[in-house]
Scaffold this active site. Structure first.
Site, PDB file in Angstrom:
ATOM      1  N   ASP A  94       0.828  -1.205   0.000  1.00  0.00           N
ATOM      2  CA  ASP A  94       0.000   0.000   0.000  1.00  0.00           C
ATOM      3  C   ASP A  94       0.863   1.255   0.000  1.00  0.00           C
ATOM      4  OD1 ASP A  94      -1.957  -1.884   0.224  1.00  0.00           O
ATOM      5  OD2 ASP A  94      -3.022  -0.918   1.855  1.00  0.00           O
ATOM      6  N   ASP A 136      -0.955  -4.545   4.961  1.00  0.00           N
ATOM      7  CA  ASP A 136      -2.341  -4.343   5.396  1.00  0.00           C
ATOM      8  C   ASP A 136      -3.308  -5.473   5.054  1.00  0.00           C
ATOM      9  OD1 ASP A 136      -1.118  -1.972   5.955  1.00  0.00           O
ATOM     10  OD2 ASP A 136      -2.523  -0.708   4.863  1.00  0.00           O
ATOM     11  N   CYS A 207       4.379  -0.501   8.485  1.00  0.00           N
ATOM     12  CA  CYS A 207       4.325   0.926   8.821  1.00  0.00           C
ATOM     13  C   CYS A 207       3.979   1.104  10.299  1.00  0.00           C
ATOM     14  CB  CYS A 207       3.311   1.622   7.934  1.00  0.00           C
ATOM     15  SG  CYS A 207       3.733   1.504   6.173  1.00  0.00           S
ATOM     16  N   GLU A 459      -7.397   3.605  -1.468  1.00  0.00           N
ATOM     17  CA  GLU A 459      -7.260   4.498  -0.320  1.00  0.00           C
ATOM     18  C   GLU A 459      -6.906   5.909  -0.772  1.00  0.00           C
ATOM     19  OE1 GLU A 459      -5.582   1.192   2.873  1.00  0.00           O
ATOM     20  OE2 GLU A 459      -4.229   2.728   2.075  1.00  0.00           O
ATOM     21  N   SER A 485      -6.420   5.233   4.227  1.00  0.00           N
ATOM     22  CA  SER A 485      -5.330   4.506   4.856  1.00  0.00           C
ATOM     23  C   SER A 485      -5.445   4.643   6.363  1.00  0.00           C
ATOM     24  CB  SER A 485      -3.998   5.084   4.384  1.00  0.00           C
ATOM     25  OG  SER A 485      -2.952   4.725   5.250  1.00  0.00           O
TER      26      SER A 485
END
Length: 570
Positions: A94, A136, A207, A459, A485
């Protein structure tokens, strides 16, 4: 770690699936294939554990998963009666895809991951599954696939990344996204812009804020499908390696006791998962994915369950994107188990839910650290919350008859009334930021990017980050039929149902219309007369499909709306 089960134990065959292939005398070719991959005679009676990772070189979240998978395979092979067989499935970064058309594939990848786990394990008759996700959509994809198979299963999260640093300032992936808005408005030098880009991501791991990956990992640990501490053990840590070493005994315990996802993933367990999402200030994507995971195991969870729990659950974690801290900081004060222990003590969770340890949630965290509210402010006590109720709010109204998801931290207020600025897609919005089209008091409307219209419901992290970076994050709102996101913050509403191409009113909004967003009364409304709306609807022309072949077209044809988790197998 000790593994146990309090229920009735019956003697069962650990290889009850794989014996279909390994013990059938009419399958000589099958057995010859096993000898070809190195099986010895004694291996044919062992339970086969499929170990699936989303390992690939092109993403910091995933680049180390093959190494973790190999450690897990070694743990399984050292456990009496088991043999581990690794396989792989895909992923989408992502962080890399965000802001471009490639982001349309992100949500689609959840379904591809689930389908490929089900396909490989179903065809190969694995007796148990261990999934090793990183980014994700890897997590819900893994859980959905394991739920469909309903065989003993464990998820091992790849772990969170460490923070980056530049000129003494701690950085993360959102720092790089928000630097774009600063660059557009001339608030950052070219040298510092490049410096942020070069230093935001220091290496392996997902992340690092309470973004989607870490949110879902915490939710899935709370759900009971990961070992304690899995969601907060950093990617590069002895604790993560130790977790991998425990999997052999853990999965054997599940096989011996025949503990399946359906025994763990109950309505109450999903309520626990939703609660931890609220407490930690987690991603809006949790709404989409928890609904989808529950659907896969036959448990009904709806958007309204999120609102019900949000109404009585405060935000206690001060995590990025809207707060100060990273998940690596949570690890230092006891991780997710310390939070669960506190919430259980305060009566906020169902403590009797079964987990992959064979023990209950309450038993798992009995020896966890106690949160010390005097020495740290990463987690707050119930009497001093960041927000008294949950930050995720389900809004209804003429703009969202089927519901929408707002992320309201409280810092941006709970009511916004402003003038619409309409953008047909993400790039149109970025062009608008660069040309100065957005001003304080505006509501940016980004449409035609829903599950069908996108297709794939991408997103809008680049737009929200650009808005923040341009200094408009506190004075503008943004609504969309797309997603956000976990790194998004500000006054934002997404997941609007119905989406524009499915007849939603968001498709009829025009510049200078008045939009009202009320997160206290959970409403989102277009303030335009009914006769004017009828006139616009009569003149509306639905955009042509953006994908007519391939996986995006298949997704657009099969997907349910965002309010139903965008599942594709109903």
């Amino acid at each position: 770690m000790e593994f146990k089960y309090n229920g009735k134990v019956e003697s069962i065959e650990l290889n009850k699936y794989s014996k279909t292939l390994t013990q059938d005398p009419t399958q000589p070719a099958t057995q010859a294939m096993y000898y070809g991959i190195g099986f010895k005679d004694e291996d044919f009676k062992k339970a086969q554990v499929g170990i699936v990772s989303m390992d690939w070189d092109g993403n910091p979240c995933n680049m180390h998963l093959g190494t973790l998978g190999s450690k897990i395979k070694n743990s399984v092979n050292q456990t009496d009666g088991l043999i581990g067989l690794q396989f792989h499935t895909i992923g989408v970064s992502d962080g890399i895809a965000n802001g471009k058309l490639g982001m349309r594939y992100s949500l689609v990848s959840r379904e591809v991951i689930a389908d490929s786990i089900e396909t490989n394990a179903g065809a190969e008759y694995y007796d148990a599954i261990v999934a090793v996700p990183g980014c994700d959509k890897n997590m819900p994809g893994s859980i959905i696939g394991m739920a469909r198979l309903n065989r003993p299963s464990i998820m091992v999260y790849g772990g969170t990344i460490e923070h980056g640093e530049y000129k003494g300032e701690k950085l993360n992936i959102v720092s790089a996204f928000e630097a774009l808005g600063q660059k557009i408005t001339g608030n950052i030098s070219d040298e510092d812009y490049h410096g942020v880009i070069c230093n935001a991501i220091p290496g392996q791991g997902a992340c690092g804020g309470m973004y989607t990956a870490n949110t879902l990992a915490a939710a899935i640990e709370t759900l009971g499908m990961s070992l304690p501490y899995s969601s907060s053990n950093p990617a590069v840590s002895q604790e993560k390696e130790d977790e991998c070493d425990e999997i052999g005994l853990a999965i054997k315990n599940l096989l011996e006791k025949d503990i399946k996802p359906s025994d763990i993933m109950t309505k109450e367990a999903f309520e626990n998962a939703i609660t931890i999402v609220m407490v930690l200030g987690g991603s809006t994507n949790a709404v989409l994915h928890i609904i989808a995971m529950a659907n896969a195991i036959g448990v009904e969870i709806t958007q309204d369950d999120f609102q019900r729990i949000s109404d009585v659950t405060p935000v206690l974690g001060d995590f990025k994107p809207s707060g100060k801290y990273m998940v690596e900081d949570l690890h230092k004060i006891g991780g997710v188990p310390a939070v669960l222990k506190y919430l259980l003590k305060e009566g906020k969770l169902h403590g009797d839910c079964l987990t992959v340890t064979g023990k209950t949630l309450a038993e798992n965290v009995k020896t966890a650290l106690d949160l010390d509210f005097e020495s740290q402010d990463i987690m707050r006590p119930l009497e001093n919350p960041i927000k008294a109720t949950g930050h995720l709010q389900i809004l209804y109204g003429n703009l969202a008859e089927g519901g929408s998801v707002a992320k309201i931290s409280g810092k941006e207020g709970e009511f916004f009334k402003g003038t619409a600025r309409v953008f047909d897609g993400e790039q149109h919005f970025i062009d608008g930021i660069e040309s100065g089209r957005l001003h304080a008091g505006d509501v940016a409307v980004i449409r035609n990017i829903g599950p069908v219209g996108g297709p794939g419901m991408p997103e809008m992290l680049k737009p929200t980050s650009a808005l923040i970076g341009a200094g408009l994050g506190k004075s503008c709102a943004l609504i969309t039929d797309g997603r956000f996101s976990g790194g998004t913050h500000g006054f934002v509403v997404g997941h609007i149902v119905p989406e524009a191409v499915e007849g939603g009113l968001i498709g009829l909004v025009e510049d200078d219309d008045i939009i009202e967003i009320d997160a206290v009364n959970n409403s989102i409304s277009l303030k335009v007369a009914d006769d004017e709306i009828a006139r616009r609807r009569a003149n509306y022309q639905k955009p042509a499909p953006k994908a007519t072949r391939g996986v995006l077209a298949k997704f657009a044809k099969l997907t349910r709306p965002a309010s139903e988790g965008c599942v594709t197998d109903l």
